[in-house]
Design a protein around this motif. Structure first.
Motif, short mmCIF file in Angstrom:
data_model
loop_
_atom_site.label_atom_id
_atom_site.label_comp_id
_atom_site.label_asym_id
_atom_site.label_seq_id
_atom_site.Cartn_x
_atom_site.Cartn_y
_atom_site.Cartn_z
N GLN A 102 0.84 -1.21 0.00
CA GLN A 102 0.00 0.00 0.00
C GLN A 102 0.88 1.26 0.00
O GLN A 102 0.59 2.22 -0.71
N LYS A 103 1.96 1.23 0.77
CA LYS A 103 2.84 2.40 0.82
C LYS A 103 3.47 2.65 -0.56
O LYS A 103 3.58 3.80 -1.00
N ASP A 104 3.87 1.59 -1.25
CA ASP A 104 4.47 1.76 -2.59
C ASP A 104 3.49 2.44 -3.54
O ASP A 104 3.84 3.35 -4.29
N VAL A 105 2.23 1.95 -3.50
CA VAL A 105 1.20 2.51 -4.39
C VAL A 105 0.95 3.98 -4.02
O VAL A 105 0.86 4.85 -4.89
N ASN A 106 0.87 4.27 -2.71
CA ASN A 106 0.67 5.66 -2.26
C ASN A 106 1.84 6.55 -2.68
O ASN A 106 1.65 7.66 -3.17
N ASP A 107 3.05 6.06 -2.46
CA ASP A 107 4.25 6.85 -2.77
C ASP A 107 4.30 7.18 -4.26
O ASP A 107 4.67 8.28 -4.67
N TRP A 108 3.95 6.20 -5.07
CA TRP A 108 3.96 6.40 -6.51
C TRP A 108 2.99 7.52 -6.90
O TRP A 108 3.32 8.41 -7.68
N ALA A 109 1.79 7.50 -6.28
CA ALA A 109 0.79 8.54 -6.58
C ALA A 109 1.30 9.91 -6.13
O ALA A 109 1.11 10.92 -6.80
N ILE A 110 1.98 9.94 -4.98
CA ILE A 110 2.53 11.22 -4.48
C ILE A 110 3.56 11.76 -5.47
O ILE A 110 3.56 12.95 -5.81
N MET A 111 4.44 10.87 -5.96
CA MET A 111 5.45 11.31 -6.94
C MET A 111 4.79 11.80 -8.21
O MET A 111 5.20 12.78 -8.82
N PHE A 112 3.74 11.09 -8.63
CA PHE A 112 3.07 11.45 -9.87
C PHE A 112 2.36 12.79 -9.74
O PHE A 112 2.38 13.63 -10.65
N ARG A 113 1.73 13.01 -8.57
CA ARG A 113 1.09 14.31 -8.34
C ARG A 113 2.14 15.42 -8.44
O ARG A 113 1.91 16.47 -9.04
N ARG A 114 3.30 15.15 -7.88
CA ARG A 114 4.40 16.12 -7.93
C ARG A 114 4.78 16.41 -9.39
O ARG A 114 5.07 17.55 -9.76
N CYS A 115 4.75 15.39 -10.22
CA CYS A 115 5.05 15.59 -11.65
C CYS A 115 4.04 16.54 -12.29
O CYS A 115 4.39 17.48 -12.99
N TYR A 116 2.75 16.26 -12.04
CA TYR A 116 1.71 17.12 -12.61
C TYR A 116 1.90 18.57 -12.12
O TYR A 116 1.81 19.52 -12.90
N GLU A 117 2.16 18.71 -10.82
CA GLU A 117 2.31 20.06 -10.26
C GLU A 117 3.50 20.77 -10.90
O GLU A 117 3.44 21.97 -11.19
N THR A 118 4.59 20.02 -11.11
CA THR A 118 5.79 20.61 -11.72
C THR A 118 5.48 21.11 -13.13
O THR A 118 6.05 22.09 -13.60
N ALA A 119 4.56 20.42 -13.80
CA ALA A 119 4.17 20.83 -15.15
C ALA A 119 3.09 21.91 -15.14
O ALA A 119 2.58 22.30 -16.19
N GLY A 120 2.74 22.39 -13.95
CA GLY A 120 1.74 23.46 -13.85
C GLY A 120 0.32 22.97 -14.04
O GLY A 120 -0.58 23.73 -14.39
N ILE A 121 0.08 21.69 -13.79
CA ILE A 121 -1.26 21.11 -13.91
C ILE A 121 -1.93 21.17 -12.54
O ILE A 121 -1.28 20.94 -11.51
N ILE A 174 10.25 14.45 -13.97
CA ILE A 174 9.63 15.18 -15.09
C ILE A 174 10.40 16.49 -15.28
O ILE A 174 11.01 16.99 -14.34
N ASN A 175 10.35 17.05 -16.49
CA ASN A 175 10.99 18.35 -16.65
C ASN A 175 10.05 19.45 -16.17
O ASN A 175 8.84 19.26 -16.10
N CYS A 176 10.64 20.58 -15.80
CA CYS A 176 9.83 21.67 -15.27
C CYS A 176 9.56 22.68 -16.38
O CYS A 176 9.91 22.46 -17.53
N GLN A 177 8.95 23.80 -16.01
CA GLN A 177 8.59 24.78 -17.04
C GLN A 177 9.80 25.55 -17.56
O GLN A 177 9.71 26.24 -18.55
N HIS A 195 13.63 16.82 -13.43
CA HIS A 195 13.84 16.71 -11.98
C HIS A 195 13.53 15.27 -11.57
O HIS A 195 12.57 14.68 -12.04
N ILE A 196 14.37 14.74 -10.65
CA ILE A 196 14.18 13.36 -10.19
C ILE A 196 13.89 13.40 -8.69
O ILE A 196 14.53 14.13 -7.94
N TRP A 197 12.92 12.61 -8.27
CA TRP A 197 12.48 12.66 -6.86
C TRP A 197 13.43 11.86 -5.98
O TRP A 197 13.21 10.70 -5.67
N THR A 198 14.50 12.53 -5.59
CA THR A 198 15.58 11.84 -4.89
C THR A 198 15.27 11.54 -3.42
O THR A 198 16.10 10.96 -2.74
#
Ligand code: ZN
Length: 405
Positions: free
Chosen positions: A85-104, A226-229, A235-238
């Motif tokens: 469950q944590k892996d699935v949650n973490d993946w979604a958190i990273m993905f949300r961060r990608c969308y936000e970085t793209a200004g979505i 994901i790349n930023c604007q 950027h890589i989620w280190t």
């Protein structure tokens, strides 16, 4: 906690799996006292993971595993990655961060065309969109008529796709003359090596800003960067992974700014932690602070796969540079193959390319040889062949055949 401690925690978790128990058989965690000690650990490669089929990578008890994904691989045994469950949650958190970085934002309507199922693509795009609070439109691939109808009726603002599918949709929208009914403003494109020509066409025809999203099934899936604007580097989620760049031939660690193969160690993964996993993607680390303000380090846009990189007579040849070089020569198609042989004590590079021209083959060969020498530093033997004459390989993008070893 410092990086070394985080890495050691991850190794400790990984060693609960049958696979790493064997892989790190003689390893004593207490012997890893410095990063240099860590850098001497053996790599993990996709072939190793295949041997762990089906669930040899599982590092936690059954009741903690809630899902699996699998990377297909065109040949042989698939690789299965178990998720908690944590892996699935973490993946979604990273993905949300990608969308936000793209200004979505939560106001966006995200049209998701990558596939759903064993593959990690579609479901990752969706989980991130939902966590962001945006509207996910889980289309999956195919059925272009329906894609375009939904895109118009639902006023999709973001398109998620592979570069080739994005191009196909762009062409269909153009063909149908419905461009003015489309509300897309951004495209999130699965990161693969794709030319600037294609990028401009997609961006222009769809009227969108494009973002490259990075990821691989073995490490969560798409969404780990994901790349930023501001820049084309990603950027890589280190906080979730530790990245190294190595010389793909010797395995030696390279420094910032040097191009090599990206190697990833997961720091938080529970279901199937991976230690020094070879991605085979060629890139370089960029540690300078990005103008966008995000503190995460970046990797440059991918320039190819390490399996395709060759060194010959001191020159390093990347397929991306050959692509670029050939695409600039009129009359030469995008299909080519490189053959390297060792004859009479010398390395010989033969470059086969397809062309529709029949009369000017010899002069085209001369042009290619000249351009190659100029841009890459060595003179190949160029051979023009007719369209469709080069064998199409099952495996994608095998363009270099090194017969020297
Ligand atoms: Zn940035």
């Amino acid at each position: 906690m410092n990086t070394l401690d985080k890495i050691k925690n991850s190794i400790h978790s990984a060693m609960k799996s049958a696979f790493y128990k064997k892989h790190f058989e003689s390893l004593n965690l207490d012997d890893i006292k410095t990063m240099e000690d860590f850098n001497r650990l053996p790599f993990t490669d996709k072939e190793d993971l295949r041997e762990a089929y089906p669930l040899g990578l599982q590092a936690v008890p059954d009741e903690k595993i809630i899902r699996i994904h699998s990377s297909s691989g065109t040949t042989g045994t698939p690789v299965i990655i178990p998720y908690t469950q944590k892996d699935v949650n973490d993946w979604a958190i990273m993905f949300r961060r990608c969308y936000e970085t793209a200004g979505i934002t939560a106001m966006d309507r995200i049209h998701i065309t990558p596939g759903y199922g064993l593959w990690t693509a579609g479901i990752g795009f969706q989980a991130g969109a939902e966590l962001l609070g945006a509207l996910a439109i889980p289309m999956g691939p195919g059925n272009t008529d329906k894609q375009i109808k939904m895109m118009i009726d639902l006023k999709s603002t973001v398109i998620c796709a592979t570069s080739s599918y994005a191009l196909l949709l762009a062409e269909e929208i153009e063909k149908r003359g419905v461009r003015n009914k489309i509300h897309l403003r951004k495209g999130v494109i699965g990161s693969e090596r794709w030319g600037e020509k294609m990028r401009k066409r997609i961006a222009g025809e769809l009227g969108v800003e494009l973002y490259d999203i990075y990821g691989l099934t073995e490490i969560y899936g798409p969404g780990i960067g994901i790349n930023c604007q501001k820049q084309s580097a990603m950027h890589i989620w280190t906080d979730y992974m530790y990245c190294e760049i190595i010389d793909p031939k010797t395995g030696e660690l390279l420094s910032d700014g040097e191009t090599g193969e990206l190697v990833i160690t997961t720091l938080q993964k529970e279901g199937a932690p991976l230690i020094r996993y070879r991605t085979h993607d060629l890139t370089k680390m960029i540690s300078d602070k990005c103008e966008c303000g995000l503190a995460y380090p970046r990797i440059a846009a991918l320039i190819g796969r390490s399996d395709d990189m060759v060194k010959i007579r001191g020159a390093i040849i990347y397929p991306s540079r050959v692509d670029e070089l050939l695409s600039a020569i009129e009359g030469v198609s995008s299909e080519y193959q490189i053959m390297i042989d060792h004859l009479n004590g010398k390395d010989i590079l033969t470059l086969f390319f397809e062309t529709a021209e029949t009369d000017s083959k010899t002069s085209l060969e001369k042009t290619v040889e000249h351009q190659f020498k100029e841009k890459i530093g060595i003179t190949p033997k160029a051979k023009a062949v007719g369209m469709g004459e080069l064998p199409r390989s099952e495996k994608k993008s095998t363009r270099v055949f090194d017969n020297r070893y």
